[in-house]
Design a protein around this motif. Structure first.
Motif, mmCIF file in Angstrom:
data_model
loop_
_atom_site.group_PDB
_atom_site.id
_atom_site.type_symbol
_atom_site.label_atom_id
_atom_site.label_comp_id
_atom_site.label_asym_id
_atom_site.label_seq_id
_atom_site.Cartn_x
_atom_site.Cartn_y
_atom_site.Cartn_z
ATOM 1 N N ILE A 9 -137.786 32.741 60.284
ATOM 2 C CA ILE A 9 -136.659 33.584 60.668
ATOM 3 C C ILE A 9 -137.215 34.837 61.323
ATOM 4 N N THR A 10 -136.649 35.175 62.450
ATOM 5 C CA THR A 10 -137.079 36.367 63.176
ATOM 6 C C THR A 10 -136.254 37.566 62.721
ATOM 7 N N ASN A 11 -136.675 38.731 63.161
ATOM 8 C CA ASN A 11 -135.905 39.932 62.866
ATOM 9 C C ASN A 11 -134.514 39.818 63.478
ATOM 10 N N GLN A 12 -134.429 39.257 64.678
ATOM 11 C CA GLN A 12 -133.117 39.077 65.314
ATOM 12 C C GLN A 12 -132.271 38.098 64.518
ATOM 13 N N GLY A 13 -132.868 37.033 64.001
ATOM 14 C CA GLY A 13 -132.133 36.095 63.161
ATOM 15 C C GLY A 13 -131.617 36.765 61.908
ATOM 16 N N ALA A 14 -132.442 37.616 61.311
ATOM 17 C CA ALA A 14 -132.031 38.353 60.116
ATOM 18 C C ALA A 14 -130.862 39.282 60.428
ATOM 19 N N ARG A 15 -130.906 39.922 61.581
ATOM 20 C CA ARG A 15 -129.803 40.811 61.980
ATOM 21 C C ARG A 15 -128.516 40.015 62.215
ATOM 22 N N THR A 16 -128.666 38.817 62.784
ATOM 23 C CA THR A 16 -127.499 37.948 62.986
ATOM 24 C C THR A 16 -126.863 37.625 61.643
ATOM 25 N N ALA A 17 -127.684 37.297 60.658
ATOM 26 C CA ALA A 17 -127.180 36.977 59.316
ATOM 27 C C ALA A 17 -126.474 38.179 58.703
ATOM 28 N N ILE A 18 -127.076 39.341 58.813
ATOM 29 C CA ILE A 18 -126.472 40.546 58.235
ATOM 30 C C ILE A 18 -125.143 40.864 58.902
ATOM 31 N N GLU A 19 -125.094 40.787 60.222
ATOM 32 C CA GLU A 19 -123.844 41.085 60.931
ATOM 33 C C GLU A 19 -122.724 40.139 60.502
ATOM 34 N N ALA A 20 -123.024 38.847 60.389
ATOM 35 C CA ALA A 20 -122.003 37.870 59.989
ATOM 36 C C ALA A 20 -121.583 38.082 58.536
ATOM 37 N N ALA A 21 -122.551 38.359 57.677
ATOM 38 C CA ALA A 21 -122.236 38.599 56.263
ATOM 39 C C ALA A 21 -121.401 39.867 56.110
ATOM 40 N N GLU A 22 -121.763 40.924 56.826
ATOM 41 C CA GLU A 22 -120.982 42.156 56.757
ATOM 42 C C GLU A 22 -119.554 41.929 57.243
ATOM 43 N N ALA A 23 -119.406 41.150 58.308
ATOM 44 C CA ALA A 23 -118.063 40.874 58.838
ATOM 45 C C ALA A 23 -117.221 40.153 57.786
ATOM 46 N N ARG A 24 -117.819 39.173 57.099
ATOM 47 C CA ARG A 24 -117.071 38.455 56.061
ATOM 48 C C ARG A 24 -116.756 39.370 54.879
ATOM 49 N N ALA A 25 -117.693 40.219 54.503
ATOM 50 C CA ALA A 25 -117.459 41.152 53.395
ATOM 51 C C ALA A 25 -116.296 42.082 53.722
ATOM 52 N N ARG A 26 -116.226 42.536 54.972
ATOM 53 C CA ARG A 26 -115.098 43.389 55.377
ATOM 54 C C ARG A 26 -113.784 42.601 55.321
ATOM 55 N N GLU A 27 -113.816 41.340 55.751
ATOM 56 C CA GLU A 27 -112.612 40.501 55.718
ATOM 57 C C GLU A 27 -112.052 40.373 54.303
ATOM 58 N N ILE A 28 -112.932 40.205 53.331
ATOM 59 C CA ILE A 28 -112.463 40.016 51.948
ATOM 60 C C ILE A 28 -112.343 41.339 51.200
ATOM 61 N N GLY A 29 -112.745 42.436 51.836
ATOM 62 C CA GLY A 29 -112.581 43.761 51.254
ATOM 63 C C GLY A 29 -113.556 44.092 50.143
ATOM 64 N N VAL A 30 -114.761 43.513 50.202
ATOM 65 C CA VAL A 30 -115.777 43.773 49.174
ATOM 66 C C VAL A 30 -117.076 44.193 49.869
ATOM 67 N N PRO A 31 -117.448 45.471 49.782
ATOM 68 C CA PRO A 31 -118.713 45.896 50.380
ATOM 69 C C PRO A 31 -119.886 45.256 49.636
ATOM 70 N N MET A 32 -120.888 44.828 50.365
ATOM 71 C CA MET A 32 -121.992 44.068 49.777
ATOM 72 C C MET A 32 -123.352 44.684 50.061
ATOM 73 N N ASN A 33 -124.274 44.355 49.181
ATOM 74 C CA ASN A 33 -125.698 44.491 49.451
ATOM 75 C C ASN A 33 -126.110 43.135 49.986
ATOM 76 N N ILE A 34 -126.799 43.127 51.128
ATOM 77 C CA ILE A 34 -127.150 41.880 51.796
ATOM 78 C C ILE A 34 -128.645 41.896 52.094
ATOM 79 N N ALA A 35 -129.347 40.894 51.567
ATOM 80 C CA ALA A 35 -130.789 40.796 51.771
ATOM 81 C C ALA A 35 -131.122 39.510 52.514
ATOM 82 N N ILE A 36 -132.074 39.610 53.440
ATOM 83 C CA ILE A 36 -132.559 38.444 54.170
ATOM 84 C C ILE A 36 -134.063 38.357 53.925
ATOM 85 N N VAL A 37 -134.514 37.197 53.453
ATOM 86 C CA VAL A 37 -135.944 36.967 53.253
ATOM 87 C C VAL A 37 -136.397 35.809 54.132
#
Length: 148
Positions: A9-37
């Motif tokens: 996984i590249t840094n760009q791939g990790a950013r893609t994951a974070i952006e999508a996860a953040e978008a879903r967290a906003r949709e459900i109204g729950v702020p998250m801690n999101i880690a990519i390894v």
């Protein structure tokens, strides 16, 4: 002798994951801690959304660690880790970092784990939902690149 390079996984791939996860967290109204390894369980990227629980920071990181290292979602354990279950006590492995709470999801490329997403602050099912969205976003971009 030829060697086969392990996808990573590249840094760009990790950013893609974070952006999508953040978008879903906003949709459900729950702020998250999101880690990519990455596949070696090393932290590549992390996001703590405004309002995410401070006590969930390490939990998100360890969920990603567990999903990448065990090559499976953390939600698979359920009854297996209860007293008397076949995996009872597994959370004591890896210096106590092995988490059996839903919210860690591996990121796959061609059947190989390239990393994982770990999310924490909501309920286990909310954490899993958000982590899946992050993993799916990366997997989708990997498939598009493979078809070019």
């Amino acid at each position: 002798m030829s060697t086969k390079q392990q996808p990573v996984i590249t840094n760009q791939g990790a950013r893609t994951a974070i952006e999508a996860a953040e978008a879903r967290a906003r949709e459900i109204g729950v702020p998250m801690n999101i880690a990519i390894v990455d596949a070696a369980c090393h932290l590549v990227a992390f996001s703590r959304m405004d309002g995410a629980k401070i006590t969930s920071i390490n939990i998100a990181i360890d969920k990603a660690f567990t999903a990448a290292g065990h090559r499976a979602p953390t939600s698979i354990y359920k009854e297996n880790v209860w007293p008397g279950g076949p995996a009872f006590g597994i959370w004591n492995s890896n210096g106590g970092r092995f988490l059996t709470i839903a919210g860690g999801v591996p990121i796959m490329q061609d059947g190989i784990v390239v990393g994982a997403v770990g999310c924490s602050t909501g309920t286990p099912s909310q954490d899993e939902d958000v982590a899946k969205k992050g993993a799916e976003a990366v997997e989708k971009t990997l498939k598009v690149k493979a078809n070019l």
